[in-house]
Design a protein around this motif. Structure first.
Motif, PDB file in Angstrom:
ATOM      1  N   ASP A 204       0.869  -1.097   0.072  1.00 24.46           N
ATOM      2  CA  ASP A 204       0.002   0.001   0.171  1.00 24.46           C
ATOM      3  C   ASP A 204       0.846   1.228  -0.108  1.00 24.46           C
ATOM      4  N   HIS A 205       2.156   1.230  -0.506  1.00 25.07           N
ATOM      5  CA  HIS A 205       2.787   2.427  -0.745  1.00 25.07           C
ATOM      6  C   HIS A 205       3.214   3.050   0.474  1.00 25.07           C
ATOM      7  N   GLY A 206       3.258   2.672   1.529  1.00 24.69           N
ATOM      8  CA  GLY A 206       3.529   3.156   2.834  1.00 24.69           C
ATOM      9  C   GLY A 206       2.400   3.712   3.649  1.00 24.69           C
ATOM     10  N   ASP A 207       1.269   3.617   3.204  1.00 23.82           N
ATOM     11  CA  ASP A 207       0.031   4.196   3.902  1.00 23.82           C
ATOM     12  C   ASP A 207      -0.305   2.935   4.840  1.00 23.82           C
ATOM     13  N   GLY A 208      -0.653   1.787   4.203  1.00 25.14           N
ATOM     14  CA  GLY A 208      -1.284   0.928   4.961  1.00 25.14           C
ATOM     15  C   GLY A 208      -0.083   0.352   5.834  1.00 25.14           C
TER      16      GLY A 208
ATOM     17  N   THR B  81       2.286   1.878   7.497  1.00 29.62           N
ATOM     18  CA  THR B  81       2.327   2.584   8.696  1.00 29.62           C
ATOM     19  C   THR B  81       1.157   2.095   9.576  1.00 29.62           C
ATOM     20  N   ASP B  82       0.059   2.005   9.090  1.00 32.13           N
ATOM     21  CA  ASP B  82      -1.002   1.344   9.914  1.00 32.13           C
ATOM     22  C   ASP B  82      -0.729  -0.205  10.496  1.00 32.13           C
TER      23      ASP B  82
ATOM     24  N   VAL C  87       8.836   4.513   6.589  1.00 36.70           N
ATOM     25  CA  VAL C  87       7.548   3.939   7.609  1.00 36.70           C
ATOM     26  C   VAL C  87       7.753   4.491   8.974  1.00 36.70           C
TER      27      VAL C  87
ATOM     28  N   ARG D 192       7.679   8.194   9.639  1.00 35.72           N
ATOM     29  CA  ARG D 192       6.285   8.558   9.140  1.00 35.72           C
ATOM     30  C   ARG D 192       5.342   8.693  10.454  1.00 35.72           C
TER      31      ARG D 192
ATOM     32  N   TRP E  79      11.197   8.637  -1.530  1.00 33.54           N
ATOM     33  CA  TRP E  79       9.526   8.882  -1.094  1.00 33.54           C
ATOM     34  C   TRP E  79       9.716  10.324  -0.310  1.00 33.54           C
TER      35      TRP E  79
END
Length: 219
Positions: free
Chosen positions: A88-92, A94-95, A124, A127, A147
């Motif tokens: 997910d390109h870093g978003d997921g 991070t979650d 990650v 972030r 990034w």
């Protein structure tokens, strides 16, 4: 699924992530080594380029932190190894890290939380650091220039950056230029004649992490 209790011995575990199961591995210091009140989570490099929690830089970073007394947790981001979901390109991702941190803090209250990451894993963990407020952060070859680092809020905790001078994937000067923009820069260790994956330099990496971070280990 229900998350497990924190294991009392080293071994693999499965955690409940935001997009399904997350494959993870907990490691305690070797027998006879002191165990300090630190849990260190180590994040791996880019999954789309073969990065996993078994990457040799990740494994060495975790080993270095255990030799300081930390209990370490490595885990595979979504879509990597046996972890569910898709990249997910870093978003997921991070979650995913937030979920692992939440489990660690529930299971080991009263211990310091240290975050470490290599390459994409450094991105990650950086972030997430403003939200997660770790007690210390280690960033190995943070991929500035690859990034978006513009929105990253630098941590206020002790922060170490290690960058190889001959990194063929992350442009070293991009890392140095980014650090120069920060009001609270990290401790920077430049490793000469060192490529992105620290070929023939893993023991030097181990020494750099231990020497730089030993002063932050709680009594």
């Amino acid at each position: 699924m229900t998350n497990p209790t924190f294991p009392s011995a080293s071994g693999p575990i499965t955690l409940d992530g935001p997009d399904g199961a997350l494959e993870a591995h907990v490691d305690w210091p070797e027998d006879g080594e002191p165990v300090k009140a630190i849990t260190a989570i180590v994040c791996h490099p880019l999954p789309t380029e073969g990065g996993t929690m078994h990457n040799k830089v990740v494994v060495m970073a975790a080993r270095s932190l255990r030799e300081l007394g930390a209990v370490t947790v490595r885990f595979n981001f979504r879509g990597t190894g046996a972890s569910d979901g898709l990249f997910d390109h870093g978003d997921g991702e991070t979650d995913d890290l937030r979920a692992v941190v939440q489990w660690v803090r529930e299971q080991r209250p009263g211990t310091q939380l240290w975050l470490a990451g290599f390459s994409f894993g450094a991105y990650v963990s950086l972030r997430a650091s403003a939200d997660l407020q770790p007690d210390a952060l280690v960033s190995i070859a943070p991929p500035a220039g690859r990034w978006d680092f513009a929105a990253i809020t630098p941590p206020t905790c002790p922060w170490l950056v290690i960058q190889g001078e001959q990194d063929e994937i992350v442009e070293p000067q991009a890392v140095y230029d980014w650090i120069d923009t920060l009001k609270q820069p990290p401790e920077l260790i430049r490793m000469p004649e060192t490529s992105h994956f620290f070929h023939r330099k893993l023991m030097d990496l181990r020494g750099a992490i231990k020497h730089a971070m030993k002063g932050y280990v709680p009594a």
